[in-house]
Design a protein around this motif. Structure first.
Motif, PDB file in Angstrom:
ATOM      1  N   GLU A 121      -0.366   0.400   1.609  1.00  0.00           N
ATOM      2  CA  GLU A 121      -0.200  -0.515   2.665  1.00  0.00           C
ATOM      3  C   GLU A 121      -0.899  -1.694   2.210  1.00  0.00           C
ATOM      4  O   GLU A 121      -0.314  -3.026   2.167  1.00  0.00           O
ATOM      5  CB  GLU A 121      -0.536  -0.356   3.832  1.00  0.00           C
ATOM      6  CG  GLU A 121      -0.722  -1.136   4.841  1.00  0.00           C
ATOM      7  CD  GLU A 121       0.603  -1.759   5.337  1.00  0.00           C
ATOM      8  OE1 GLU A 121       1.827  -1.391   4.667  1.00  0.00           O
ATOM      9  OE2 GLU A 121       0.714  -2.853   5.997  1.00  0.00           O
ATOM     10  N   ASP A 122      -2.115  -1.736   1.750  1.00  0.00           N
ATOM     11  CA  ASP A 122      -2.860  -3.108   1.172  1.00  0.00           C
ATOM     12  C   ASP A 122      -2.185  -3.764   0.162  1.00  0.00           C
ATOM     13  O   ASP A 122      -2.241  -4.878   0.035  1.00  0.00           O
ATOM     14  CB  ASP A 122      -4.313  -2.612   0.923  1.00  0.00           C
ATOM     15  CG  ASP A 122      -5.261  -2.802   2.216  1.00  0.00           C
ATOM     16  OD1 ASP A 122      -4.727  -3.071   3.327  1.00  0.00           O
ATOM     17  OD2 ASP A 122      -6.380  -2.395   1.778  1.00  0.00           O
ATOM     18  N   ALA A 123      -1.988  -2.910  -0.840  1.00  0.00           N
ATOM     19  CA  ALA A 123      -1.156  -3.243  -1.971  1.00  0.00           C
ATOM     20  C   ALA A 123       0.111  -4.239  -1.685  1.00  0.00           C
ATOM     21  O   ALA A 123       0.414  -5.462  -1.904  1.00  0.00           O
ATOM     22  CB  ALA A 123      -0.931  -2.253  -2.963  1.00  0.00           C
ATOM     23  N   GLU A 124       1.031  -3.466  -0.469  1.00  0.00           N
ATOM     24  CA  GLU A 124       2.119  -4.304  -0.078  1.00  0.00           C
ATOM     25  C   GLU A 124       1.879  -5.599   0.763  1.00  0.00           C
ATOM     26  O   GLU A 124       2.328  -6.474   0.370  1.00  0.00           O
ATOM     27  CB  GLU A 124       2.933  -3.177   0.805  1.00  0.00           C
ATOM     28  CG  GLU A 124       3.897  -3.574   1.540  1.00  0.00           C
ATOM     29  CD  GLU A 124       5.330  -3.918   0.794  1.00  0.00           C
ATOM     30  OE1 GLU A 124       5.288  -3.845  -0.300  1.00  0.00           O
ATOM     31  OE2 GLU A 124       6.271  -4.264   1.090  1.00  0.00           O
ATOM     32  N   LEU A 125       0.685  -5.414   1.637  1.00  0.00           N
ATOM     33  CA  LEU A 125       0.459  -6.538   2.353  1.00  0.00           C
ATOM     34  C   LEU A 125      -0.065  -7.647   1.436  1.00  0.00           C
ATOM     35  O   LEU A 125       0.151  -9.086   1.899  1.00  0.00           O
ATOM     36  CB  LEU A 125      -0.826  -6.143   3.516  1.00  0.00           C
ATOM     37  CG  LEU A 125      -1.064  -7.227   4.430  1.00  0.00           C
ATOM     38  CD1 LEU A 125       0.079  -7.665   5.408  1.00  0.00           C
ATOM     39  CD2 LEU A 125      -2.157  -6.530   5.097  1.00  0.00           C
ATOM     40  N   PHE A 126      -0.844  -7.453   0.260  1.00  0.00           N
ATOM     41  CA  PHE A 126      -1.376  -8.457  -0.408  1.00  0.00           C
ATOM     42  C   PHE A 126      -0.225  -9.048  -1.210  1.00  0.00           C
ATOM     43  O   PHE A 126      -0.232 -10.511  -1.345  1.00  0.00           O
ATOM     44  CB  PHE A 126      -2.322  -7.800  -1.391  1.00  0.00           C
ATOM     45  CG  PHE A 126      -3.040  -8.748  -2.227  1.00  0.00           C
ATOM     46  CD1 PHE A 126      -3.696  -9.747  -1.731  1.00  0.00           C
ATOM     47  CD2 PHE A 126      -2.629  -9.026  -3.660  1.00  0.00           C
ATOM     48  CE1 PHE A 126      -4.714 -10.795  -2.297  1.00  0.00           C
ATOM     49  CE2 PHE A 126      -3.324 -10.132  -4.305  1.00  0.00           C
ATOM     50  CZ  PHE A 126      -4.240 -10.914  -3.795  1.00  0.00           C
TER      51      PHE A 126
END
Lengths: 466, 466, 466
Positions: free
Chosen positions: C276-281
């Motif tokens: 999720e952090d990767a996607e959000l970044f």
């Protein structure tokens, strides 16, 4: 209205003449029917088909759904009620009602199949209507009692080379044994369809599971369950089966550890199975079936994406397969990955994918089949077994997957007389598609001839290992 | 460039000649316009339409969105700002800007509608461009002041047999009463569109709800709310309404118990409605509307799947309906099930489904409409009210749902002069489609004539109970 | 089989003759290739291309995937293994294997590109097969050593006006500097593709990030990271870049506050980044890239929706770009909203959208591009860079977005010799589409000529600010 020799061919004279020439070479090829739902008893006992209403109307969910959608009652077409309340028993009246509403089928494949059967099997070139309904009924009824209209005679007449039935994992395959013992030369093969012992959400799952273990004489453990599949698959294979078939709500697969899978098996054997456990068990079993197929060589077929029995009151009154199955979105890219991660590159396996979600043709199915060695695309299925459906299938898959990752046609039918009609439709539509590629110079005509032959005959035979 | 008599017909001479023959029989049939957004005041007060820019450009969100997408400002086309800041007031300049950018509309239905209106209503056969803009403006402006260009005269001239407006649940329908009182023979019907009192997420919902209860003189309870609907529906029905219309973000329906629904009603009446409560309330209200339709016979229409006002800064400056509504995926199979479980088999009800998600045509809508007696498919909507959109609709739905589970055409427009253009387009495209089926021998020409008539006239009249 | 002058034109003589006439005017226009993957070293050092197998087979993932899908091994086509184990090194044997399986490419664009290159670049009019494989190999090998077959000569011969490469954010662009310094007049531009420093889920992200900060000499903070982008973009722009390119798993965008974004940056710098952090970044970075584009004028391109390296064992053995990238569903309406909310109306920005999910053409992309001033639709991408793919693109987008919200064609290829083939295919298919509109009187022929020119040349030049 006699069948027109150019039906389903493009109207543009240049393309049409190419289509004619292609079709000319394939129209009389033998029929390979590697996936269907005809009744093996027909071939085993070779009894005459009953009256025209029972042959053409009562059991045909395509026809019943259209009539029902326009406010007619299932009872009036002789569909038996589960509560035993009486329904229309007079075939003539059923037939007449069908005839009075025959205009509803304009533009549908049902109409094309029906008229093909009327003309090519029964020699009737009139269009059914309220006026001729009774007369045609009598004529058909009379013909059905002739020896040439019995299943084995029709099998020959249809030029069927091999036909596969679809049989429950617990089916003793007695009819298949009878066919073999009879010495008749027709080739009728079973196919292993284990849904009833694989889908915990299905009514009667637990009883069926018990029967399954009994038949295979294996313990009611996960190991015993898997062994039972192996035993039953071998039993089917001995009787000629070359394939398995799996009708699941989704394309989901899983690759659980044996211990986790065994735990799951214990949970789904309890009466109160959760939806997620049921889905996970079906998912895991697809991977197990793939594993067994690697060993025994049975070709796997996956038919996902139907929301079965969408109409609860109809289901309560009439049961399964009454036209209330509705397609849903299907995801192949994520759902198949667990299975593909294990077996996707194993050239011993063939997994044939079907869909009711045409959006997946170009986005998912053609790219997947155009990469993974185990994958092949099955022909347009169910609602898409139709001229436009077949055209879209080719237009949306060929550029990415080519022709040789598809498996030709199968008729998927329980309506015996529609088998030649359906294969003829597929041959015509494929020839029309190929003619278009020739006409705009994407293919040479000689290549198109070769492909037409493969689509009509060669690919099915090869993919299903017949 | 005068309109070509063969426009939108297939170029292949054989098919084209069939299309011509089909169209010949239907092109002058009366217009049934059972769903649209024309202003009832037009018919009530029969005032001349204002200048050409106000008639053709300012209110047309199809035209504005295209101009805006290319970097032009709404203000320059006379679209009023909510903050009252001045915008272009000179119709000539608006018209000239439109003319200078007229090439943007190549290949769009807006262009076809506009040119049809120019020629058939105003006798102008020139293509609009920067050079002729001023001259055409003057000519149109002069014509608009003639008596033959007033709404009632155009209504006759367009050969409209019946037209439905779309009216808020709290609309007093004064214009409709005025029309009736005037003795004019045109048939203008209201349609009950309760979104403003059904959708808690809509700006102004609470005030509108209060007004609704006041008008119906019912208590502000859930029971009173439902009663208010019954009262207002009866009020509409007395004034000729035969249908209701529901524009929802999704197709979701619900079937809550009365107590749970009443609790939900209490929650949505508070200022801070959650998204899920708003969605659930809309869902429940579709089922309640269906229940009322079973009683009062109003045909239900569901238009789901538009993400309204996607562009917040445009919305802040200019408000609703400025071209920033974007389609989204819509699920009919799961979302409609709660309503269908209750009313899907009730032949007293008709529910007409529309979509902005063409992927649902073949996968969901045709299979649903081809089974459930209450369901019918509305014509291609909004972005798909276009030649290609109509062709895809027929190709993707006919084989599964047939023709008789569809309801003919409706024009869905607030642009009065485009009504004949839109019906003409639909008749041409349907005739072209039918001609294709005749040309490849899927239909006889006599059948195609009958279907063409039904699609152009009969099905709409029947489905909307006109 | 020489290329037919009417290839890809409609077979109907009337439409075909219009298509010919349109194509006549555009077929020799210069090529604008604003997005591609050719190697800048080719133009910098102008070395001869190696043997035919290395030119046509080994690096072409379209060809490799088809061969692999039919059970062939990557090793046998000379694809290097990551473990260094030997693979086929004999170009002749690779070529022969390709020739023996050449029938697999029937109906695919690969076949059309390959044959176009064979004939127009090498003068070979024979169809490749097992018999002529060796002879053609020798002939090609001999030709490849001629001066006229070097990259710069081919660039001239192909009539390329400008071509863009795709370059990592950390690429020093040495080849581009060499080209400039050489005085050669070809126009080869870099494009800024920062995925390797934007996608935390990508293998090697952290090392690449470090290198990025070093190159830009900025601190390893979020502010320093953004500054590094600005610095590298400026570096690219100085070398002629007019665009950036972003290949993301989804179209998701975000608009986080600077503080929240800085926190996120800290999290993704740690080794264990959540999905999720990767996607959000990635989502946040699209919005940051848009912000920078508003300032520096680089046109943004977004290529979402590919599930990269779907086949883990193939990836382990052979690495990236081996044909195991599979499209997935993409949502543009919700995913792009955060970015559009901020920049959607900013006419300084151009954001060109691509898709692998054709269901979004009519439902999402055309409506979005037909409204937002910053949006334009890129041509059909990857699997859809094909005759049917291009046809569907026009049919599904034109009615809503028109022609002028699209950006002409780009070839997206690393196969140099296929560039003219691909542009020729696009020109033919667009002319065929336009001819259809002329034939059914939706466009005048004069307009169609103007549009054909724009699609073949003008729109790409304008959209990419070349």
């Amino acid at each position: 209205m006699p069948l027109h020799p150019d039906r389903l061919f493009p109207a543009e004279p240049g393309i049409r003449s190419i289509a004619r020439s292609l079709y000319e070479q394939v129209h009389s090829l033998p029929i390979i029917s590697p996936h269907g739902h005809t009744d093996p008893d027909w071939y085993a006992y070779d009894q005459p088909f009953p009256d025209p209403a029972t042959l053409f109307v009562k059991p045909d969910h395509y026809i019943l759904r259209m009539l029902y959608s326009q406010g007619m009652r299932m009872e009036d077409f002789g569909v038996p009620r589960l509560d035993g309340e009486p329904v229309e028993a007079d075939g003539r009246r059923i037939w007449r009602r069908f005839a009075e509403n025959y205009h509803l089928f304009r533009g549908t494949p049902s109409r094309l199949w029906f008229e093909h059967a009327l003309e090519t099997v029964f020699g009737i070139e009139e269009r059914l209507d309220a006026q001729n309904a009774d007369r045609l009924y009598e004529r058909l009824a009379a013909q059905l009692s002739e020896p040439g209209m019995r299943p084995r005679a029709l099998y020959q007449c249809f030029n069927i080379e091999a036909i596969s039935t679809t049989d429950s994992a617990t089916d003793p395959l007695a009819a298949h044994d009878t066919i073999k013992a009879s010495g008749w030369q027709g080739r009728v093969l079973p196919a292993y369809r284990p849904d009833a012992v694989v889908d915990p959400a299905r009514k009667g799952f637990h009883a069926e599971l018990e029967r399954f273990h009994e038949m295979a004489a294996t313990p009611e453990t996960y190991a015993g369950y898997l062994e039972a599949h192996r035993i039953r698959r071998a039993y089917f294979k001995e009787r000629g089966a070359t394939s398995t078939d799996h009708g699941h709500p989704s394309a989901r697969t899983a690759n659980l550890s044996p211990a986790v899978a065994a735990d799951l098996f214990d949970r789904v054997r309890r009466p109160d199975v959760s939806n997620e456990d049921a889905e996970l068990f079906r998912a895991q079993m697809l991977t197990e079936m793939a594993r067994m197929s690697v060993d025994d060589g049975l070709v796997m077929q996956l038919h996902p994406g139907s929301f079965r029995n969408h109409n609860p009151s109809l289901f309560a009154d009439f049961g399964f397969d009454k036209g209330a199955d509705i397609p849903t979105r299907t995801d192949y890219v994520h759902d198949l990955k667990p299975l593909l991660d294990v077996f996707g590159n194993d050239s011993r396996l063939t997994l044939i994918l079907f869909t009711l979600d045409e959006t997946s043709y170009g986005r998912e199915l053609a790219p997947l089949a155009g990469h993974y060695p185990i994958l092949r695309l099955g022909p347009p299925w169910w609602f898409f077994d139709s001229p436009e459906g077949m055209r879209r299938f080719r237009e949306l898959t060929t550029e990415t997957a080519g022709f040789y990752n598809t498996v030709g046609f199968n008729d998927d039918t329980r309506a015996f007389c529609s088998i030649p009609a359906r294969h003829d439709m597929a041959r015509r539509v494929d020839c029309a598609y190929l003619a278009g590629l020739v006409a705009d110079h994407r293919l040479d005509e000689a290549e198109a001839h070769e492909i037409a032959h493969d689509l009509a005959y060669g690919l099915a035979k090869k993919a299903y290992r017949l």
